[in-house]
Design a protein around this motif. Structure first.
Motif, mmCIF file in Angstrom:
data_model
loop_
_atom_site.group_PDB
_atom_site.id
_atom_site.type_symbol
_atom_site.label_atom_id
_atom_site.label_comp_id
_atom_site.label_asym_id
_atom_site.label_seq_id
_atom_site.Cartn_x
_atom_site.Cartn_y
_atom_site.Cartn_z
ATOM 1 N N ILE A 121 0.844 -1.185 0.000
ATOM 2 C CA ILE A 121 0.000 0.000 0.000
ATOM 3 C C ILE A 121 0.883 1.240 0.000
ATOM 4 C CG2 ILE A 121 -0.236 -0.015 2.521
ATOM 5 C CD1 ILE A 121 -3.113 1.115 2.094
ATOM 6 N N ASP A 122 0.510 2.237 -0.782
ATOM 7 C CA ASP A 122 1.215 3.516 -0.856
ATOM 8 C C ASP A 122 0.375 4.592 -0.176
ATOM 9 O OD1 ASP A 122 3.430 2.592 -2.213
ATOM 10 O OD2 ASP A 122 2.680 3.123 -4.195
ATOM 11 N N PHE A 123 1.036 5.439 0.614
ATOM 12 C CA PHE A 123 0.352 6.518 1.316
ATOM 13 C C PHE A 123 0.886 7.868 0.867
ATOM 14 C CE2 PHE A 123 -0.167 2.973 4.264
ATOM 15 C CZ PHE A 123 -1.482 3.117 4.671
ATOM 16 N N THR A 124 -0.015 8.851 0.815
ATOM 17 C CA THR A 124 0.381 10.244 0.606
ATOM 18 C C THR A 124 -0.263 11.085 1.700
ATOM 19 O OG1 THR A 124 -1.455 10.550 -0.947
ATOM 20 C CG2 THR A 124 0.705 10.071 -1.884
ATOM 21 N N GLU A 125 0.430 12.146 2.088
ATOM 22 C CA GLU A 125 -0.039 12.989 3.185
ATOM 23 C C GLU A 125 -1.196 13.862 2.722
ATOM 24 O OE1 GLU A 125 2.053 15.276 6.924
ATOM 25 O OE2 GLU A 125 2.999 15.460 4.949
ATOM 26 N N VAL A 126 -2.298 13.829 3.472
ATOM 27 C CA VAL A 126 -3.466 14.636 3.130
ATOM 28 C C VAL A 126 -3.606 15.834 4.062
ATOM 29 C CG1 VAL A 126 -4.750 12.795 1.997
ATOM 30 C CG2 VAL A 126 -4.943 13.072 4.479
ATOM 31 N N GLU A 127 -3.075 15.725 5.261
ATOM 32 C CA GLU A 127 -2.926 16.850 6.175
ATOM 33 C C GLU A 127 -1.811 16.481 7.139
ATOM 34 O OE1 GLU A 127 -6.137 17.177 9.364
ATOM 35 O OE2 GLU A 127 -7.221 16.198 7.738
ATOM 36 N N SER A 128 -1.362 17.456 7.920
ATOM 37 C CA SER A 128 -0.175 17.238 8.742
ATOM 38 C C SER A 128 -0.297 15.985 9.613
ATOM 39 C CB SER A 128 0.060 18.461 9.627
ATOM 40 O OG SER A 128 1.218 18.291 10.411
ATOM 41 N N GLY A 129 0.612 15.035 9.391
ATOM 42 C CA GLY A 129 0.649 13.832 10.206
ATOM 43 C C GLY A 129 -0.383 12.784 9.863
ATOM 44 N N ILE A 130 -1.167 12.994 8.799
ATOM 45 C CA ILE A 130 -2.197 12.028 8.400
ATOM 46 C C ILE A 130 -2.004 11.671 6.932
ATOM 47 C CG2 ILE A 130 -4.658 11.573 8.161
ATOM 48 C CD1 ILE A 130 -5.181 13.544 10.397
ATOM 49 N N PHE A 131 -1.861 10.369 6.661
ATOM 50 C CA PHE A 131 -1.630 9.867 5.313
ATOM 51 C C PHE A 131 -2.784 8.957 4.910
ATOM 52 C CE2 PHE A 131 2.380 11.076 7.036
ATOM 53 C CZ PHE A 131 3.210 11.429 5.978
ATOM 54 N N GLU A 132 -3.131 8.973 3.619
ATOM 55 C CA GLU A 132 -4.178 8.101 3.090
ATOM 56 C C GLU A 132 -3.597 7.190 2.016
ATOM 57 O OE1 GLU A 132 -7.603 10.064 1.591
ATOM 58 O OE2 GLU A 132 -8.308 10.724 3.555
ATOM 59 N N GLY A 133 -4.075 5.944 2.004
ATOM 60 C CA GLY A 133 -3.664 4.993 0.981
ATOM 61 C C GLY A 133 -4.857 4.185 0.513
ATOM 62 N N LEU A 134 -4.868 3.843 -0.757
ATOM 63 C CA LEU A 134 -5.985 3.094 -1.340
ATOM 64 C C LEU A 134 -5.541 1.698 -1.731
ATOM 65 C CD1 LEU A 134 -8.871 2.962 -2.623
ATOM 66 C CD2 LEU A 134 -7.815 3.833 -4.726
ATOM 67 N N ARG A 135 -6.335 0.699 -1.325
ATOM 68 C CA ARG A 135 -6.160 -0.663 -1.822
ATOM 69 C C ARG A 135 -7.367 -0.993 -2.677
ATOM 70 N NH1 ARG A 135 -2.781 -4.575 -0.370
ATOM 71 N NH2 ARG A 135 -4.421 -6.156 -0.295
ATOM 72 N N GLN A 136 -7.090 -1.283 -3.957
ATOM 73 C CA GLN A 136 -8.176 -1.548 -4.895
ATOM 74 C C GLN A 136 -9.053 -2.688 -4.398
ATOM 75 O OE1 GLN A 136 -9.019 0.227 -7.474
ATOM 76 N NE2 GLN A 136 -7.262 1.627 -7.378
ATOM 77 N N GLY A 137 -10.356 -2.469 -4.442
ATOM 78 C CA GLY A 137 -11.293 -3.493 -4.015
ATOM 79 C C GLY A 137 -11.555 -3.518 -2.523
ATOM 80 N N GLU A 138 -10.753 -2.755 -1.752
ATOM 81 C CA GLU A 138 -10.924 -2.740 -0.296
ATOM 82 C C GLU A 138 -11.327 -1.366 0.217
ATOM 83 O OE1 GLU A 138 -7.742 -4.444 1.975
ATOM 84 O OE2 GLU A 138 -7.297 -5.953 0.457
ATOM 85 N N GLY A 139 -10.701 -0.333 -0.302
ATOM 86 C CA GLY A 139 -11.018 1.017 0.157
ATOM 87 C C GLY A 139 -9.799 1.761 0.647
ATOM 88 N N ILE A 140 -10.074 2.848 1.381
ATOM 89 C CA ILE A 140 -9.021 3.750 1.852
ATOM 90 C C ILE A 140 -8.607 3.382 3.267
ATOM 91 C CG2 ILE A 140 -8.529 6.159 2.478
ATOM 92 C CD1 ILE A 140 -10.359 6.993 0.181
ATOM 93 N N TYR A 141 -7.306 3.460 3.519
ATOM 94 C CA TYR A 141 -6.747 3.240 4.843
ATOM 95 C C TYR A 141 -5.990 4.496 5.277
ATOM 96 C CZ TYR A 141 -7.960 -1.645 4.169
ATOM 97 O OH TYR A 141 -8.661 -2.811 3.948
ATOM 98 N N ILE A 142 -5.884 4.670 6.591
ATOM 99 C CA ILE A 142 -5.256 5.856 7.170
ATOM 100 C C ILE A 142 -3.998 5.456 7.936
ATOM 101 C CG2 ILE A 142 -5.569 7.846 8.702
ATOM 102 C CD1 ILE A 142 -7.419 7.872 6.287
ATOM 103 N N LEU A 143 -2.931 6.222 7.736
ATOM 104 C CA LEU A 143 -1.706 6.082 8.522
ATOM 105 C C LEU A 143 -1.542 7.386 9.281
ATOM 106 C CD1 LEU A 143 0.699 4.076 8.977
ATOM 107 C CD2 LEU A 143 1.960 5.415 7.267
ATOM 108 N N GLN A 144 -1.603 7.308 10.610
ATOM 109 C CA GLN A 144 -1.601 8.516 11.426
ATOM 110 C C GLN A 144 -0.646 8.357 12.608
ATOM 111 O OE1 GLN A 144 -5.476 9.527 12.960
ATOM 112 N NE2 GLN A 144 -4.854 11.527 13.710
ATOM 113 N N ASN A 145 0.014 9.446 12.971
ATOM 114 C CA ASN A 145 0.874 9.446 14.148
ATOM 115 C C ASN A 145 0.126 8.826 15.322
ATOM 116 O OD1 ASN A 145 1.512 11.102 16.823
ATOM 117 N ND2 ASN A 145 3.382 10.975 15.610
ATOM 118 N N LEU A 146 0.752 7.864 15.997
ATOM 119 C CA LEU A 146 0.060 7.081 17.016
ATOM 120 C C LEU A 146 -0.455 7.957 18.158
ATOM 121 C CD1 LEU A 146 -0.826 4.316 18.073
ATOM 122 C CD2 LEU A 146 1.409 4.091 19.165
ATOM 123 N N ALA A 147 0.363 8.881 18.626
ATOM 124 C CA ALA A 147 -0.061 9.741 19.738
ATOM 125 C C ALA A 147 -1.276 10.566 19.343
ATOM 126 C CB ALA A 147 1.094 10.645 20.173
#
Length: 236
Positions: free
Chosen positions: A107-133
């Motif tokens: 999965i590839d992620f790009t930053e959509v706002e500070s500290g929050i990244f979005e990635g798309l998996r075809q057939g599944e949808g969007i996933y979020i990668l965010q600073n844990l804290a």
């Protein structure tokens, strides 16, 4: 060309054309290197509504496949595609890639706002990668919002009761229920969903209308834009 003004020779012209490229290359590598440095640490990988989450620790150590990472033990059960993830890397200027043992993207992620990244998996949808804290702070804020609320006018007179729930109504939105005997204006708006969005409480009707509220210094949520007869949400 006028006399006495020498022209630009071919070698000089080539040098001028090449110059911007050579100047851009260090900037590319600097941006990429900066992003790699910023990404080292703990992140939450989740579905958009955070119903399924996984903690990913990104490290700066190099491996033959990329950069090291660690997935918490429950990742594979929560997000099955994470079984294929063995390393991470940065591609181009701003793509954070979680990849398999062959170096291929899971999965590839790009930053959509500070500290929050979005990635798309075809057939599944969007996933979020965010600073844990930050993700845990948001979860705590959400938990604090769940329960009974009273909507009051600026004079303190209660005009409606609402219950905010953590029951998913649609991606990123949760169910809200009005109690009986609400003011006609509130009953006409009839919010059915709510969410927290960039520090605002958003109430949404079935027709798609929205009301925004912001927390003030008195631990109240005031509808914005403000008015002479403000509308305030108070926790019960």
């Amino acid at each position: 060309m006028s006399a006495g003004r020498p022209g630009i020779g071919l070698p000089a012209l080539v040098a001028l054309l090449v110059l911007p490229v050579s100047l851009a290359s260090p900037a590319w590598s600097q941006d990429s290197a900066a992003l790699k440095k910023e990404m080292v640490g703990q992140w939450e990988l989740s579905t958009t509504e955070r119903s399924k989450t996984c903690v990913v620790t990104l490290k700066g150590d190099a491996t033959p496949q990329g950069l090291k990472l660690e997935l918490e033990s429950g990742c594979a059960a929560a997000l099955p595609f994470t079984r294929d993830i063995t390393a991470w890397n940065v591609r181009g200027l701003d793509i954070v890639r979680l990849q398999d043992a062959a170096g291929q993207p899971v999965i590839d992620f790009t930053e959509v706002e500070s500290g929050i990244f979005e990635g798309l998996r075809q057939g599944e949808g969007i996933y979020i990668l965010q600073n844990l804290a930050a993700a845990r702070s948001l979860a705590k804020s959400m938990d604090q919002m769940i329960g009974d609320w009273s909507m009051v006018r600026g004079n303190g007179v209660a005009i409606c009761g609402l219950t905010l729930t953590n029951t998913e109504a649609s991606p990123d939105n949760f169910q809200v229920f009005l109690k009986p005997k609400c003011d006609p204006a509130i009953a006409a708006f009839a919010p059915t969903q709510w969410r927290l969005d960039r520090g605002q409480m958003i109430l949404m009707s079935a027709k798609g209308d929205t009301w925004q509220f912001e927390a003030d210094d008195n631990a109240q949520w005031r509808r914005v834009p403000d008015s002479a007869d403000p509308l305030i949400m108070l926790r019960q």
